[in-house]
Design an enzyme around this catalytic site. Structure first.
Site, PDB file in Angstrom:
ATOM      1  N   LYS A  11       0.820  -1.214   0.000  1.00 21.93           N
ATOM      2  CA  LYS A  11       0.000   0.000   0.000  1.00 21.93           C
ATOM      3  C   LYS A  11       0.863   1.278   0.000  1.00 21.93           C
ATOM      4  O   LYS A  11       2.080   1.220   0.221  1.00 21.93           O
ATOM      5  CB  LYS A  11      -0.929  -0.033   1.219  1.00 21.93           C
ATOM      6  CG  LYS A  11      -2.019  -1.105   1.151  1.00 21.93           C
ATOM      7  CD  LYS A  11      -2.923  -1.027   2.377  1.00 21.93           C
ATOM      8  CE  LYS A  11      -4.075  -2.002   2.305  1.00 21.93           C
ATOM      9  NZ  LYS A  11      -4.924  -1.906   3.531  1.00 21.93           N
ATOM     10  N   TYR A  51     -12.796  -1.614  -3.018  1.00 17.42           N
ATOM     11  CA  TYR A  51     -13.235  -1.673  -1.620  1.00 17.42           C
ATOM     12  C   TYR A  51     -14.754  -1.505  -1.485  1.00 17.42           C
ATOM     13  O   TYR A  51     -15.242  -1.061  -0.446  1.00 17.42           O
ATOM     14  CB  TYR A  51     -12.506  -0.631  -0.792  1.00 17.42           C
ATOM     15  CG  TYR A  51     -11.120  -1.067  -0.327  1.00 17.42           C
ATOM     16  CD1 TYR A  51     -10.964  -2.208   0.466  1.00 17.42           C
ATOM     17  CD2 TYR A  51      -9.980  -0.347  -0.655  1.00 17.42           C
ATOM     18  CE1 TYR A  51      -9.712  -2.618   0.910  1.00 17.42           C
ATOM     19  CE2 TYR A  51      -8.717  -0.749  -0.218  1.00 17.42           C
ATOM     20  CZ  TYR A  51      -8.592  -1.887   0.569  1.00 17.42           C
ATOM     21  OH  TYR A  51      -7.351  -2.284   1.015  1.00 17.42           O
ATOM     22  N   PHE A  59     -14.960   4.503   7.886  1.00 16.35           N
ATOM     23  CA  PHE A  59     -13.563   4.582   7.444  1.00 16.35           C
ATOM     24  C   PHE A  59     -13.419   4.554   5.920  1.00 16.35           C
ATOM     25  O   PHE A  59     -12.307   4.672   5.404  1.00 16.35           O
ATOM     26  CB  PHE A  59     -12.726   3.446   8.062  1.00 16.35           C
ATOM     27  CG  PHE A  59     -13.164   2.042   7.705  1.00 16.35           C
ATOM     28  CD1 PHE A  59     -12.802   1.469   6.486  1.00 16.35           C
ATOM     29  CD2 PHE A  59     -13.932   1.290   8.581  1.00 16.35           C
ATOM     30  CE1 PHE A  59     -13.193   0.182   6.139  1.00 16.35           C
ATOM     31  CE2 PHE A  59     -14.334  -0.009   8.245  1.00 16.35           C
ATOM     32  CZ  PHE A  59     -13.964  -0.557   7.024  1.00 16.35           C
ATOM     33  N   ARG A  87      -2.343 -14.101   4.953  1.00 22.81           N
ATOM     34  CA  ARG A  87      -3.010 -13.357   6.028  1.00 22.81           C
ATOM     35  C   ARG A  87      -2.225 -13.486   7.339  1.00 22.81           C
ATOM     36  O   ARG A  87      -2.155 -12.544   8.126  1.00 22.81           O
ATOM     37  CB  ARG A  87      -4.441 -13.859   6.215  1.00 22.81           C
ATOM     38  CG  ARG A  87      -5.359 -13.611   5.027  1.00 22.81           C
ATOM     39  CD  ARG A  87      -5.847 -12.197   4.912  1.00 22.81           C
ATOM     40  NE  ARG A  87      -6.815 -11.862   5.941  1.00 22.81           N
ATOM     41  CZ  ARG A  87      -7.547 -10.753   5.939  1.00 22.81           C
ATOM     42  NH1 ARG A  87      -7.418  -9.867   4.952  1.00 22.81           N
ATOM     43  NH2 ARG A  87      -8.399 -10.494   6.913  1.00 22.81           N
ATOM     44  N   THR A  93      -5.748  -6.516  11.036  1.00 20.41           N
ATOM     45  CA  THR A  93      -5.898  -5.173  10.462  1.00 20.41           C
ATOM     46  C   THR A  93      -5.225  -4.081  11.287  1.00 20.41           C
ATOM     47  O   THR A  93      -4.570  -3.194  10.744  1.00 20.41           O
ATOM     48  CB  THR A  93      -7.413  -4.849  10.312  1.00 20.41           C
ATOM     49  OG1 THR A  93      -8.057  -5.961   9.682  1.00 20.41           O
ATOM     50  CG2 THR A  93      -7.623  -3.599   9.492  1.00 20.41           C
ATOM     51  N   ARG A 104       2.414  -6.150   9.396  1.00 17.61           N
ATOM     52  CA  ARG A 104       1.730  -4.990   9.984  1.00 17.61           C
ATOM     53  C   ARG A 104       2.314  -4.624  11.350  1.00 17.61           C
ATOM     54  O   ARG A 104       2.452  -3.441  11.666  1.00 17.61           O
ATOM     55  CB  ARG A 104       0.228  -5.259  10.045  1.00 17.61           C
ATOM     56  CG  ARG A 104      -0.429  -5.095   8.665  1.00 17.61           C
ATOM     57  CD  ARG A 104      -1.855  -5.590   8.649  1.00 17.61           C
ATOM     58  NE  ARG A 104      -2.568  -5.185   7.432  1.00 17.61           N
ATOM     59  CZ  ARG A 104      -3.753  -5.680   7.080  1.00 17.61           C
ATOM     60  NH1 ARG A 104      -4.361  -6.587   7.832  1.00 17.61           N
ATOM     61  NH2 ARG A 104      -4.333  -5.265   5.957  1.00 17.61           N
ATOM     62  N   ASN A 114      -1.900   0.590   6.862  1.00 20.13           N
ATOM     63  CA  ASN A 114      -1.401  -0.670   7.417  1.00 20.13           C
ATOM     64  C   ASN A 114      -0.589  -1.499   6.405  1.00 20.13           C
ATOM     65  O   ASN A 114      -0.500  -2.722   6.518  1.00 20.13           O
ATOM     66  CB  ASN A 114      -2.546  -1.467   8.056  1.00 20.13           C
ATOM     67  CG  ASN A 114      -3.616  -1.859   7.057  1.00 20.13           C
ATOM     68  OD1 ASN A 114      -3.482  -1.617   5.864  1.00 20.13           O
ATOM     69  ND2 ASN A 114      -4.677  -2.483   7.549  1.00 20.13           N
ATOM     70  N   HIS A 117      -2.301  -5.329   1.797  1.00 17.58           N
ATOM     71  CA  HIS A 117      -3.601  -5.978   1.670  1.00 17.58           C
ATOM     72  C   HIS A 117      -3.371  -7.431   1.293  1.00 17.58           C
ATOM     73  O   HIS A 117      -2.460  -7.728   0.512  1.00 17.58           O
ATOM     74  CB  HIS A 117      -4.438  -5.317   0.557  1.00 17.58           C
ATOM     75  CG  HIS A 117      -5.618  -6.144   0.143  1.00 17.58           C
ATOM     76  ND1 HIS A 117      -6.825  -6.077   0.808  1.00 17.58           N
ATOM     77  CD2 HIS A 117      -5.760  -7.093  -0.814  1.00 17.58           C
ATOM     78  CE1 HIS A 117      -7.660  -6.959   0.251  1.00 17.58           C
ATOM     79  NE2 HIS A 117      -7.044  -7.579  -0.748  1.00 17.58           N
ATOM     80  N   GLU A 128     -10.156 -10.334  -6.875  1.00 15.62           N
ATOM     81  CA  GLU A 128      -9.126  -9.294  -6.791  1.00 15.62           C
ATOM     82  C   GLU A 128      -8.025  -9.510  -7.837  1.00 15.62           C
ATOM     83  O   GLU A 128      -7.518  -8.544  -8.414  1.00 15.62           O
ATOM     84  CB  GLU A 128      -8.564  -9.259  -5.371  1.00 15.62           C
ATOM     85  CG  GLU A 128      -9.596  -8.757  -4.373  1.00 15.62           C
ATOM     86  CD  GLU A 128      -9.216  -8.959  -2.915  1.00 15.62           C
ATOM     87  OE1 GLU A 128     -10.025  -8.559  -2.048  1.00 15.62           O
ATOM     88  OE2 GLU A 128      -8.134  -9.518  -2.630  1.00 15.62           O
TER      89      GLU A 128
END
Ligand code: DAT
Ligand code: MG
Length: 142
Positions: A11, A51, A59, A87, A93, A104, A114, A117, A128
């Site tokens: 990100k 998203y 948010f 993950r 998150t 993270r 963060n 993704h 995705e």
């Protein structure tokens, strides 16, 4: 164990802080293989579509503004149990709650900024990957 593909984003906060290599190293150290990758600057429309599941949450608007604020690196990762494994490597998150040694926990700045993704299911991984990559942009294993 099953061979899977998952979708990853490095990100804006991580790209801006020159962390692309360190993050890709985490994937490779955990036997996830990068089989497609490119740097893109999202349009607002693309970020909103990506998203869409979060539309209406408080948010959402700042998330979209953040995701278009700088380039991102999108990747397809392949490996055994890649979706759950990715993950795990990423962590939850909120970086304050993420397990030690996760991406993270080590790099994220906040819940929003963060750093990465990762797809959360087979369905979202397929959606995705197709959102960003044509079939002929994804390299086959030899
Ligand atoms: P994840 O990225 O861990 O799958 P998610 O799908 O629930 O998390 O949310 C997508 C992104 O939205 C997340 O990476 C950061 C942002 N976000 C989620 N909850 C948030 C919150 N409470 N405050 C600020 N940003 C949030
Ligand atoms: Mg999610």
């Amino acid at each position: 164990m099953v061979m899977q593909r998952t979708f990853s984003i490095i990100k804006p906060d991580a790209v801006k802080r020159n962390l692309i290599g360190k993050i890709v190293q985490r994937f490779e150290d955990n036997d996830l293989r990068v089989i497609a990758a490119k740097m893109v600057r999202l349009s607002t429309e693309q970020a909103e579509a990506f998203y869409a599941e979060h539309k209406g949450r408080d948010f959402y608007e700042p998330l979209i503004a953040y995701m278009v604020s700088a380039p991102i690196v999108v990747q397809v990762l392949e490996g055994e149990d890649a979706i759950a494994k990715n993950r795990q490597i990423i962590g939850v998150t909120d970086p304050a709650k993420a397990e030690p040694n996760t991406i993270r926990a080590d790099y994220a700045l906040s819940v929003r900024e963060n750093s990465v993704h990762g797809s959360d299911s087979e369905e979202s991984a397929a959606r995705e990957i197709a959102f960003f990559f044509a079939d002929d942009e994804i390299c086959c294993r030899d």
